[in-house]
Design a protein around this motif. Structure first.
Motif, PDB file in Angstrom:
ATOM      1  N   ARG A 170     -31.520 -13.507  39.068  1.00 30.85           N
ATOM      2  CA  ARG A 170     -31.690 -12.359  38.077  1.00 30.85           C
ATOM      3  C   ARG A 170     -31.616 -12.867  36.651  1.00 30.85           C
ATOM      4  O   ARG A 170     -31.569 -11.906  35.692  1.00 30.85           O
ATOM      5  N   GLY A 171     -31.607 -14.048  36.285  1.00 27.26           N
ATOM      6  CA  GLY A 171     -31.593 -14.605  35.020  1.00 27.26           C
ATOM      7  C   GLY A 171     -29.974 -14.397  34.452  1.00 27.26           C
ATOM      8  O   GLY A 171     -29.148 -14.196  35.200  1.00 27.26           O
ATOM      9  N   HIS A 172     -29.784 -13.917  33.244  1.00 33.57           N
ATOM     10  CA  HIS A 172     -28.586 -13.648  32.462  1.00 33.57           C
ATOM     11  C   HIS A 172     -27.422 -14.909  32.624  1.00 33.57           C
ATOM     12  O   HIS A 172     -26.572 -14.831  32.287  1.00 33.57           O
ATOM     13  N   HIS A 173     -27.759 -15.844  33.409  1.00 31.99           N
ATOM     14  CA  HIS A 173     -26.794 -17.070  33.535  1.00 31.99           C
ATOM     15  C   HIS A 173     -26.228 -17.345  32.102  1.00 31.99           C
ATOM     16  O   HIS A 173     -25.076 -17.757  31.966  1.00 31.99           O
ATOM     17  N   GLY A 174     -27.326 -17.849  31.615  1.00 32.41           N
ATOM     18  CA  GLY A 174     -26.951 -18.474  29.932  1.00 32.41           C
ATOM     19  C   GLY A 174     -25.904 -17.583  29.372  1.00 32.41           C
ATOM     20  O   GLY A 174     -24.896 -17.774  28.841  1.00 32.41           O
ATOM     21  N   ASN A 175     -26.351 -16.108  29.180  1.00 30.04           N
ATOM     22  CA  ASN A 175     -25.245 -15.121  28.558  1.00 30.04           C
ATOM     23  C   ASN A 175     -24.173 -15.225  29.311  1.00 30.04           C
ATOM     24  O   ASN A 175     -22.921 -14.936  28.484  1.00 30.04           O
ATOM     25  N   PHE A 176     -23.985 -15.106  30.335  1.00 25.50           N
ATOM     26  CA  PHE A 176     -22.890 -15.075  31.221  1.00 25.50           C
ATOM     27  C   PHE A 176     -21.912 -16.200  30.938  1.00 25.50           C
ATOM     28  O   PHE A 176     -20.872 -15.965  30.632  1.00 25.50           O
ATOM     29  N   LEU A 177     -22.404 -17.410  30.717  1.00 21.62           N
ATOM     30  CA  LEU A 177     -21.737 -18.476  30.420  1.00 21.62           C
ATOM     31  C   LEU A 177     -20.924 -18.318  29.086  1.00 21.62           C
ATOM     32  O   LEU A 177     -19.847 -18.729  28.974  1.00 21.62           O
TER      33      LEU A 177
ATOM     34  N   LEU B 173     -18.362 -15.685  29.399  1.00 25.84           N
ATOM     35  CA  LEU B 173     -16.978 -16.217  30.309  1.00 25.84           C
ATOM     36  C   LEU B 173     -16.245 -17.152  29.153  1.00 25.84           C
ATOM     37  O   LEU B 173     -15.141 -16.893  29.312  1.00 25.84           O
ATOM     38  N   ARG B 174     -17.028 -17.905  28.513  1.00 22.08           N
ATOM     39  CA  ARG B 174     -16.286 -18.823  27.800  1.00 22.08           C
ATOM     40  C   ARG B 174     -15.645 -17.966  26.597  1.00 22.08           C
ATOM     41  O   ARG B 174     -14.370 -18.483  26.510  1.00 22.08           O
ATOM     42  N   ASN B 175     -16.196 -16.902  25.906  1.00 23.33           N
ATOM     43  CA  ASN B 175     -15.196 -16.315  25.100  1.00 23.33           C
ATOM     44  C   ASN B 175     -14.229 -15.396  25.782  1.00 23.33           C
ATOM     45  O   ASN B 175     -12.827 -15.612  25.285  1.00 23.33           O
ATOM     46  N   VAL B 176     -14.413 -14.885  26.800  1.00 21.41           N
ATOM     47  CA  VAL B 176     -12.978 -14.308  27.589  1.00 21.41           C
ATOM     48  C   VAL B 176     -12.223 -15.332  28.070  1.00 21.41           C
ATOM     49  O   VAL B 176     -10.928 -14.935  27.699  1.00 21.41           O
ATOM     50  N   MET B 177     -12.544 -16.376  28.638  1.00 21.66           N
ATOM     51  CA  MET B 177     -11.573 -17.096  29.114  1.00 21.66           C
ATOM     52  C   MET B 177     -10.639 -17.681  28.216  1.00 21.66           C
ATOM     53  O   MET B 177      -9.497 -17.846  28.448  1.00 21.66           O
ATOM     54  N   GLY B 178     -11.173 -17.734  26.807  1.00 24.66           N
ATOM     55  CA  GLY B 178     -10.164 -18.349  25.736  1.00 24.66           C
ATOM     56  C   GLY B 178      -9.148 -17.302  25.356  1.00 24.66           C
ATOM     57  O   GLY B 178      -8.327 -17.661  24.557  1.00 24.66           O
ATOM     58  N   GLU B 179      -9.151 -15.893  25.842  1.00 25.92           N
ATOM     59  CA  GLU B 179      -8.352 -14.955  25.309  1.00 25.92           C
ATOM     60  C   GLU B 179      -7.289 -14.248  26.396  1.00 25.92           C
ATOM     61  O   GLU B 179      -6.431 -13.667  25.930  1.00 25.92           O
ATOM     62  N   VAL B 180      -7.723 -14.456  27.708  1.00 27.65           N
ATOM     63  CA  VAL B 180      -7.018 -13.499  28.806  1.00 27.65           C
ATOM     64  C   VAL B 180      -6.265 -14.370  29.687  1.00 27.65           C
ATOM     65  O   VAL B 180      -6.198 -15.770  29.594  1.00 27.65           O
ATOM     66  N   ALA B 181      -5.391 -13.673  30.351  1.00 25.15           N
ATOM     67  CA  ALA B 181      -4.373 -14.487  31.260  1.00 25.15           C
ATOM     68  C   ALA B 181      -4.826 -14.839  32.532  1.00 25.15           C
ATOM     69  O   ALA B 181      -4.389 -15.891  33.060  1.00 25.15           O
ATOM     70  N   GLY B 182      -6.090 -14.251  32.901  1.00 20.87           N
ATOM     71  CA  GLY B 182      -6.780 -14.566  34.151  1.00 20.87           C
ATOM     72  C   GLY B 182      -8.016 -14.038  34.379  1.00 20.87           C
ATOM     73  O   GLY B 182      -8.177 -12.710  33.733  1.00 20.87           O
TER      74      GLY B 182
ATOM     75  N   ILE C 229      -7.706  -2.534  25.920  1.00 23.69           N
ATOM     76  CA  ILE C 229      -8.458  -3.518  26.279  1.00 23.69           C
ATOM     77  C   ILE C 229      -9.881  -3.354  26.474  1.00 23.69           C
ATOM     78  O   ILE C 229     -10.543  -4.524  26.165  1.00 23.69           O
ATOM     79  N   HIS C 230     -10.343  -2.132  26.503  1.00 21.24           N
ATOM     80  CA  HIS C 230     -11.897  -1.877  26.679  1.00 21.24           C
ATOM     81  C   HIS C 230     -12.203  -2.385  25.065  1.00 21.24           C
ATOM     82  O   HIS C 230     -13.378  -3.024  25.013  1.00 21.24           O
ATOM     83  N   ARG C 231     -11.596  -2.087  23.951  1.00 18.99           N
ATOM     84  CA  ARG C 231     -12.106  -2.178  22.718  1.00 18.99           C
ATOM     85  C   ARG C 231     -12.093  -3.909  22.611  1.00 18.99           C
ATOM     86  O   ARG C 231     -12.800  -4.495  22.085  1.00 18.99           O
ATOM     87  N   ALA C 232     -11.034  -4.343  22.993  1.00 20.12           N
ATOM     88  CA  ALA C 232     -10.812  -6.012  22.708  1.00 20.12           C
ATOM     89  C   ALA C 232     -11.621  -6.608  23.334  1.00 20.12           C
ATOM     90  O   ALA C 232     -12.542  -7.641  23.072  1.00 20.12           O
ATOM     91  N   LEU C 233     -12.177  -6.251  24.689  1.00 20.23           N
ATOM     92  CA  LEU C 233     -12.978  -6.983  25.624  1.00 20.23           C
ATOM     93  C   LEU C 233     -14.525  -6.839  24.873  1.00 20.23           C
ATOM     94  O   LEU C 233     -15.149  -7.799  25.103  1.00 20.23           O
ATOM     95  N   LEU C 234     -14.799  -5.561  24.539  1.00 19.31           N
ATOM     96  CA  LEU C 234     -16.135  -5.432  23.820  1.00 19.31           C
ATOM     97  C   LEU C 234     -16.408  -6.603  22.492  1.00 19.31           C
ATOM     98  O   LEU C 234     -17.545  -6.973  22.499  1.00 19.31           O
ATOM     99  N   LYS C 235     -15.431  -6.600  21.855  1.00 24.93           N
ATOM    100  CA  LYS C 235     -15.325  -7.293  20.602  1.00 24.93           C
ATOM    101  C   LYS C 235     -15.448  -8.798  21.096  1.00 24.93           C
ATOM    102  O   LYS C 235     -16.403  -9.598  20.584  1.00 24.93           O
ATOM    103  N   THR C 236     -14.723  -9.275  21.935  1.00 22.83           N
ATOM    104  CA  THR C 236     -14.555 -10.777  22.641  1.00 22.83           C
ATOM    105  C   THR C 236     -15.995 -10.952  23.209  1.00 22.83           C
ATOM    106  O   THR C 236     -16.315 -12.003  22.834  1.00 22.83           O
ATOM    107  N   LEU C 237     -16.521 -10.181  23.998  1.00 19.01           N
ATOM    108  CA  LEU C 237     -17.692 -10.554  24.522  1.00 19.01           C
ATOM    109  C   LEU C 237     -18.852 -10.749  23.473  1.00 19.01           C
ATOM    110  O   LEU C 237     -19.525 -11.616  23.629  1.00 19.01           O
ATOM    111  N   LYS C 238     -18.927 -10.009  22.249  1.00 14.54           N
ATOM    112  CA  LYS C 238     -19.921 -10.054  21.352  1.00 14.54           C
ATOM    113  C   LYS C 238     -19.599 -11.357  20.427  1.00 14.54           C
ATOM    114  O   LYS C 238     -20.389 -11.530  19.860  1.00 14.54           O
ATOM    115  N   LYS C 239     -18.406 -11.879  20.324  1.00 15.71           N
ATOM    116  CA  LYS C 239     -18.054 -13.017  19.347  1.00 15.71           C
ATOM    117  C   LYS C 239     -19.081 -14.093  19.528  1.00 15.71           C
ATOM    118  O   LYS C 239     -19.541 -14.328  20.637  1.00 15.71           O
ATOM    119  N   PRO C 240     -19.602 -14.569  18.331  1.00 21.57           N
ATOM    120  CA  PRO C 240     -20.212 -15.569  18.410  1.00 21.57           C
ATOM    121  C   PRO C 240     -19.691 -17.267  19.193  1.00 21.57           C
ATOM    122  O   PRO C 240     -18.446 -17.106  18.602  1.00 21.57           O
TER     123      PRO C 240
END
Ligand code: IPD
Ligand code: CA
Ligand code: CA
Length: 266
Positions: free
Chosen positions: A164-171, A174-183, A251-262
């Protein structure tokens, strides 16, 4: 907890299809399996469950249209109502003997999702919601979690199928989110991911490249449990656009922001 007649119809249909899935789950090695695309399997169990849901829902409300994963669009005479159905969400788990899969049924009225059922037959967990009437797990009223810091949060996600593609974006995400969450968790059934957020088991969830039947019921569960739901741009194009981000308001607002971070190199 009093259920409306239409929600009862949906629950009865889900239970009947659930019994079929539970039987097949016990003999998974004997099922015929075929590949729809890379990493995307469909089995006899999916089709049997869908046949039951189609028959039960058609019998109860003749004329309503359908959008089902295996049948696709089935037009009805009544263009105000449509069932959106995934007969087995989490086929990969199912085929590997992992008891995390579900049946997802949503009822759309004039373009709005008004009733939802997500049922995990292996755990006998029934999630239901009606617009304006709250969300429930079996008889217990649900509320999204109250955590407000991403650093305390457990966030669910989905990994795109091979084809389905999207692997690059997903990574990158994931990297952005992983850096900020407990799990981070990957359950393998988007409908259950959303139900778990509604139940406060996970604090948020995001995924892209989904189909309407993966999320239609779960969207109502999360909203009725007090959660926020959007696509990955903060809009409301979840069904057709295929992306979804959910959580309590903070959390919704924070997650949206984190996903979009360069992404910054680490
Ligand atoms: C899948 C599940 C999975 C998600 C996939 C979906 P299926 O549905 O919801 O969690 O990551 O994108 O396709 O194929 O098991 O019905
Ligand atoms: Ca699905
Ligand atoms: Ca499916």
């Amino acid at each position: 907890m009093a259920r409306s007649a239409i929600l009862n119809v949906m629950v009865q249909a889900a239970m009947k299809a659930g019994r079929s899935l539970a039987r097949d789950f016990g003999e998974v090695q004997n099922l015929q399996v075929s590949l729809k695309g890379p990493g995307d399997y469909v089995s006899q169990a999916d089709r049997k469950a869908e046949d039951i849901l189609f028959a039960e829902l058609s019998k109860a409300r003749a004329g309503y249209g359908f959008l089902m994963e295996e049948r696709g669009v089935v037009a009805g005479e009544d263009d105000q109502h449509r069932w959106i159905v995934d007969p087995l969400d989490g086929t990969t788990n199912f085929l590997h003997g992992i008891p995390v899969f579900s049946i997802s049924i949503a009822l759309e009225r004039q373009g709005q999702i008004v009733a939802a059922v997500v049922y995990n037959p292996a755990m006998d967990e029934l999630y239901t919601a009606e617009r304006g009437g709250g969300a429930f797990l079996n008889d217990r009223r649900l509320r999204v979690s109250g955590r407000t810091k991403l650093s305390d949060a457990v966030i669910g996600c989905g990994v795109p199928h091979l084809g389905r593609g999207h692997h690059g974006n997903f990574l990158l995400e994931l990297r952005n989110v992983m850096g900020e969450v407990a799990g981070i968790r990957r359950l393998g059934s988007a409908a259950l991911d959303l139900a778990y957020v509604a139940a406060g088991r996970m604090d948020g969830f995001w995924e892209t490249a989904l189909s309407p039947w993966d999320v239609a019921a779960g969207i109502l569960l999360v909203r009725e449990a007090g959660g926020f739901v959007s696509d990955d741009k903060g809009g409301q194009d979840m069904l057709d656009g295929g992306s979804i981000v959910v959580g309590n308001e903070t959390i919704h607002r924070a997650l949206l922001k984190t996903l979009k971070k360069p992404v910054t190199p680490r």
